[in-house]
Scaffold this motif. Sequence first.
Motif, short mmCIF file in Angstrom:
data_model
loop_
_atom_site.label_atom_id
_atom_site.label_comp_id
_atom_site.label_asym_id
_atom_site.label_seq_id
_atom_site.Cartn_x
_atom_site.Cartn_y
_atom_site.Cartn_z
N PRO A 114 32.84 3.01 56.35
CA PRO A 114 32.96 3.46 54.95
C PRO A 114 32.05 4.65 54.66
CG PRO A 114 31.55 1.51 55.07
CD PRO A 114 32.10 1.74 56.46
N ASP A 115 32.47 5.48 53.72
CA ASP A 115 31.62 6.56 53.20
C ASP A 115 30.74 6.05 52.07
OD1 ASP A 115 32.97 8.49 54.85
OD2 ASP A 115 34.65 8.37 53.43
N LEU A 116 31.11 4.90 51.51
CA LEU A 116 30.37 4.32 50.38
C LEU A 116 30.60 2.80 50.42
CD1 LEU A 116 28.88 4.84 47.54
CD2 LEU A 116 31.17 4.64 46.55
N ILE A 117 29.53 2.06 50.13
CA ILE A 117 29.67 0.61 49.96
C ILE A 117 29.46 0.28 48.49
CG2 ILE A 117 28.54 -1.63 50.38
CD1 ILE A 117 28.02 -0.68 53.26
N VAL A 118 30.38 -0.47 47.91
CA VAL A 118 30.18 -1.00 46.56
C VAL A 118 29.64 -2.42 46.73
CG1 VAL A 118 31.19 -1.51 44.32
CG2 VAL A 118 32.12 0.36 45.70
N TYR A 119 28.40 -2.61 46.30
CA TYR A 119 27.75 -3.91 46.44
C TYR A 119 27.89 -4.68 45.13
CZ TYR A 119 24.06 -7.32 47.59
OH TYR A 119 23.36 -8.47 47.85
N VAL A 120 28.77 -5.67 45.14
CA VAL A 120 29.06 -6.48 43.95
C VAL A 120 28.09 -7.66 44.00
CG1 VAL A 120 30.86 -7.71 42.68
CG2 VAL A 120 31.46 -5.72 44.10
N ALA A 121 26.91 -7.44 43.36
CA ALA A 121 25.73 -8.27 43.63
C ALA A 121 25.58 -9.41 42.63
CB ALA A 121 24.48 -7.39 43.65
N GLY A 122 26.59 -10.26 42.53
CA GLY A 122 26.54 -11.37 41.58
C GLY A 122 25.30 -12.24 41.76
N ALA A 123 24.76 -12.70 40.63
CA ALA A 123 23.59 -13.59 40.65
C ALA A 123 24.00 -15.05 40.68
CB ALA A 123 22.71 -13.30 39.43
N ASP A 124 25.30 -15.32 40.70
CA ASP A 124 25.75 -16.69 40.50
C ASP A 124 25.83 -17.59 41.75
OD1 ASP A 124 27.98 -15.25 41.29
OD2 ASP A 124 29.12 -15.57 39.43
N PRO A 125 25.47 -17.11 42.97
CA PRO A 125 25.26 -18.11 44.04
C PRO A 125 23.97 -18.91 43.87
CG PRO A 125 25.80 -15.94 44.96
CD PRO A 125 25.47 -15.74 43.50
N PHE A 126 23.20 -18.60 42.82
CA PHE A 126 21.93 -19.28 42.54
C PHE A 126 22.16 -20.77 42.27
CE2 PHE A 126 18.49 -19.88 39.14
CZ PHE A 126 17.48 -20.10 40.07
N ARG A 127 21.26 -21.61 42.78
CA ARG A 127 21.41 -23.07 42.67
C ARG A 127 21.48 -23.57 41.23
NH1 ARG A 127 15.83 -25.05 45.40
NH2 ARG A 127 17.42 -25.66 46.90
N GLU A 128 20.93 -22.83 40.29
CA GLU A 128 20.92 -23.26 38.88
C GLU A 128 22.07 -22.65 38.07
OE1 GLU A 128 18.41 -25.11 37.19
OE2 GLU A 128 17.41 -25.57 39.08
N ASP A 129 23.03 -22.04 38.77
CA ASP A 129 24.10 -21.38 38.02
C ASP A 129 25.08 -22.40 37.43
OD1 ASP A 129 25.13 -18.35 37.71
OD2 ASP A 129 26.83 -19.73 37.76
N GLN A 130 25.52 -22.13 36.21
CA GLN A 130 26.41 -23.09 35.53
C GLN A 130 27.87 -22.97 36.00
OE1 GLN A 130 25.19 -23.46 31.08
NE2 GLN A 130 24.59 -21.41 31.72
#
Length: 317
Positions: A241-257
């Motif tokens: 790739p010439d560019l990576i789009v990093y879709v950095a969701g915080a929701d793999p966190f153990r306290e995520d609803q």
Amino acid sequence: MNVVYSDRYQVDIGAHVFLTEKYVRVRDGLLARNLVRAAEIVEPEPARWNELALVHATEYLEKTRSGGFRASELALLELPWSPPVAEGFRLMAGGSVTAARLAAEAGGRLRGPEADGRRAGAEKRLAAAANLGGGFHHAFPSHGEGFCLYNDVAVAIRALQRDGVITRAAVVDVDVHQGNGTAFVFDGDPTVFTFSIHQEHNYPHPKPRGSLDIGLDDGAGDREYLEALARALPTVVDSRPDLIVYVAGADPFREDQLGGLDLTFEGLRDRDNLVLSTARDAGVPVVIVLAGGYARRVEDTSAIHIATIEEAIRLGA
Ligand SMILES: [Zn+2]
């Protein structure tokens, strides 16, 4: 590092598990900790309609503009429609386009002739920029769902391809929910590699296949997650790739609803380091978008997003 942000990212969607105040908290946290200076914050323009039309159907765009959604469409979208809500999402899409351009420019500077003098013996640096919003990977060309009105990930890639800034792109989507809209948009397109690592038994159902999907079992923790991610990333880099789009969701966190994985703060930071250092070593610029995050305490969600930006800066962005 350039970050793109607007106070108008915070929109009133009523009582909702998706707290758009997280955007303000991330900005405030970055400034308070001197990770970003106010002068580095870029105010975006709304995505242009012709940019949105690179991904979305005309009829759908007209509905997002005028509010002509049926009740069933709003139920799928899980958002109320109002002019400020629609404008806030269009602004965030514009923010992802701008941040993607800034990331590509940063990559050009690190590769360019003026970098040659500094390169000898110097450590490799990450080229990156971030949109403190965006990551709406559940939006499809003709419908929105799962809090996602416009697929800013796909729009940013298509806009930069159209303008000749990039030819190829990769999406690294670590949000706990599979990137169904993005996978659908780029299905069969050899220029865009879509990778998603997510919780298998969670929304969305079904999951359109991307280039590489890893569906983790419920309750998977740091070690299992990081091992799977480390195994997958070389395949992403191999797509050149010439560019990576990093879709950095915080929701793999153990306290995520809305998530059922068991990652700790440390595990999420290791995740960011793994993705970003892989990009740095491969010399591929990264645009970071925030995507999901629904921890019981909103300050936990913003802390995870801030740590992602901090990790990019630590790697030289
Ligand atoms: Zn999510």
